[in-house]
Design a protein around this motif. Structure first.
Motif, mmCIF file in Angstrom:
data_model
loop_
_atom_site.group_PDB
_atom_site.id
_atom_site.type_symbol
_atom_site.label_atom_id
_atom_site.label_comp_id
_atom_site.label_asym_id
_atom_site.label_seq_id
_atom_site.Cartn_x
_atom_site.Cartn_y
_atom_site.Cartn_z
ATOM 1 N N PRO A 128 0.754 -1.210 0.024
ATOM 2 C CA PRO A 128 0.087 0.032 0.032
ATOM 3 C C PRO A 128 0.622 1.313 -0.088
ATOM 4 N N GLU A 129 1.958 1.078 0.800
ATOM 5 C CA GLU A 129 2.799 2.487 0.563
ATOM 6 C C GLU A 129 3.556 2.694 -0.753
ATOM 7 N N ASP A 130 3.239 1.768 -1.579
ATOM 8 C CA ASP A 130 3.640 2.096 -3.075
ATOM 9 C C ASP A 130 2.861 2.959 -3.788
ATOM 10 N N THR A 131 1.487 3.220 -3.328
ATOM 11 C CA THR A 131 0.722 4.126 -3.997
ATOM 12 C C THR A 131 1.157 5.324 -4.182
ATOM 13 N N ALA A 132 1.287 5.819 -5.442
ATOM 14 C CA ALA A 132 1.790 7.088 -5.706
ATOM 15 C C ALA A 132 1.268 7.341 -7.365
ATOM 16 N N VAL A 133 1.578 8.731 -7.664
ATOM 17 C CA VAL A 133 1.868 8.976 -9.088
ATOM 18 C C VAL A 133 3.259 8.496 -9.346
ATOM 19 N N TYR A 134 3.586 7.969 -10.565
ATOM 20 C CA TYR A 134 4.851 7.470 -11.032
ATOM 21 C C TYR A 134 5.300 8.255 -12.201
ATOM 22 N N TYR A 135 6.416 8.632 -12.294
ATOM 23 C CA TYR A 135 6.949 9.426 -13.293
ATOM 24 C C TYR A 135 8.409 9.084 -13.739
ATOM 25 N N CYS A 136 8.503 9.089 -15.140
ATOM 26 C CA CYS A 136 10.010 8.805 -15.291
ATOM 27 C C CYS A 136 10.710 10.024 -15.912
ATOM 28 N N ALA A 137 11.733 10.082 -15.902
ATOM 29 C CA ALA A 137 12.651 11.261 -16.217
ATOM 30 C C ALA A 137 14.122 10.865 -16.868
ATOM 31 N N VAL A 138 14.520 12.041 -17.562
ATOM 32 C CA VAL A 138 15.818 11.913 -18.137
ATOM 33 C C VAL A 138 16.914 12.856 -17.585
ATOM 34 N N PRO A 139 17.690 12.297 -16.527
ATOM 35 C CA PRO A 139 18.633 13.179 -16.243
ATOM 36 C C PRO A 139 19.761 13.845 -16.764
ATOM 37 N N VAL A 140 20.304 14.858 -16.580
ATOM 38 C CA VAL A 140 21.281 15.350 -17.417
ATOM 39 C C VAL A 140 22.382 14.627 -16.760
ATOM 40 N N GLY A 141 23.173 14.062 -17.990
ATOM 41 C CA GLY A 141 24.054 13.356 -17.618
ATOM 42 C C GLY A 141 23.818 11.906 -17.138
ATOM 43 N N ASN A 142 24.503 11.322 -16.321
ATOM 44 C CA ASN A 142 24.194 10.021 -15.442
ATOM 45 C C ASN A 142 23.122 10.010 -14.520
ATOM 46 N N CYS A 143 23.318 9.114 -13.585
ATOM 47 C CA CYS A 143 22.467 8.883 -12.504
ATOM 48 C C CYS A 143 22.505 9.894 -11.426
ATOM 49 N N PRO A 144 21.499 10.802 -10.980
ATOM 50 C CA PRO A 144 21.516 11.466 -9.773
ATOM 51 C C PRO A 144 21.371 10.700 -8.582
ATOM 52 N N ARG A 145 21.687 11.290 -7.503
ATOM 53 C CA ARG A 145 21.275 10.595 -6.199
ATOM 54 C C ARG A 145 20.057 10.420 -6.169
ATOM 55 N N LEU A 146 19.799 9.120 -5.485
ATOM 56 C CA LEU A 146 18.103 8.650 -5.002
ATOM 57 C C LEU A 146 17.946 9.345 -3.849
ATOM 58 N N GLY A 147 16.632 9.383 -3.751
ATOM 59 C CA GLY A 147 15.884 10.279 -2.566
ATOM 60 C C GLY A 147 15.207 11.301 -2.909
ATOM 61 N N PRO A 148 15.153 12.263 -2.303
ATOM 62 C CA PRO A 148 14.525 13.559 -2.658
ATOM 63 C C PRO A 148 14.831 14.067 -4.072
ATOM 64 N N TYR A 149 13.600 14.403 -4.686
ATOM 65 C CA TYR A 149 13.731 14.824 -6.273
ATOM 66 C C TYR A 149 14.325 16.224 -6.349
ATOM 67 N N ASP A 150 15.036 16.389 -6.999
ATOM 68 C CA ASP A 150 15.523 17.305 -7.544
ATOM 69 C C ASP A 150 15.323 17.826 -8.945
ATOM 70 N N GLY A 151 14.411 18.686 -9.455
ATOM 71 C CA GLY A 151 14.201 18.889 -10.733
ATOM 72 C C GLY A 151 15.013 19.428 -11.597
ATOM 73 N N SER A 152 16.182 20.196 -10.730
ATOM 74 C CA SER A 152 16.999 20.994 -11.852
ATOM 75 C C SER A 152 18.051 20.021 -12.399
ATOM 76 N N VAL A 153 17.988 18.808 -12.101
ATOM 77 C CA VAL A 153 18.913 17.955 -12.780
ATOM 78 C C VAL A 153 18.387 16.812 -13.839
ATOM 79 N N TYR A 154 17.228 17.217 -14.246
ATOM 80 C CA TYR A 154 16.627 16.503 -15.458
ATOM 81 C C TYR A 154 16.456 17.203 -16.799
ATOM 82 N N ASP A 155 16.705 16.368 -17.896
ATOM 83 C CA ASP A 155 16.314 17.486 -18.955
ATOM 84 C C ASP A 155 15.000 17.236 -19.508
#
Length: 126
Positions: free
Chosen positions: A87-114
């Motif tokens: 039940p804790e997986d309930t959410a809206v799910y998004y995919c994104a393409v980061p600038v460069g390679n993988c960003p840090r997991l955890g809190p989302y930072d919109g500035s690192v995505y193309d």
């Protein structure tokens, strides 16, 4: 450029669901791809990143062992397989393409995505 997550659904706890992230106008299958989610009342969580090329895939502890990701070259898409949903997986799910390679997991930072796609709702009932 469009990025679209699809495969929304309602499943029972313990069930499975497969989401897909498809791209138009650029090649998604070679670069890094991130999945993040936004649960009601919570901040966005980046829980998975597939590195570019043959790079490693990183999983947050919250999904490790239950979620997996794969590329579909024919569809220019990346699929997210979610098993043993809770039940804790309930959410809206998004995919994104980061600038460069993988960003840090955890809190989302919109500035690192193309590019960030439209989300898709996943609801897990107890």
């Amino acid at each position: 450029v469009q990025l679209q997550a699809s495969g929304r659904g309602l499943v029972q706890s313990g069930g499975s669901l497969r989401l897909s992230c498809a791209a138009s106008e650029f090649a998604l299958v070679n670069g890094a791809v991130v999945w993040f989610r936004e649960a009601p009342g919570k901040e966005r969580e980046v829980f998975l990143c597939m590195g570019s090329g043959d790079g490693p895939t990183y999983y947050a502890d919250s999904v490790k062992g239950r979620f997996s990701i794969s590329r579909d070259n024919n569809k220019n898409a990346v699929d997210l397989q979610m098993n043993n949903l809770k039940p804790e997986d309930t959410a809206v799910y998004y995919c994104a393409v980061p600038v460069g390679n993988c960003p840090r997991l955890g809190p989302y930072d919109g500035s690192v995505y193309d590019f960030t796609g439209r989300g898709t709702q996943v609801t897990v009932s107890s």
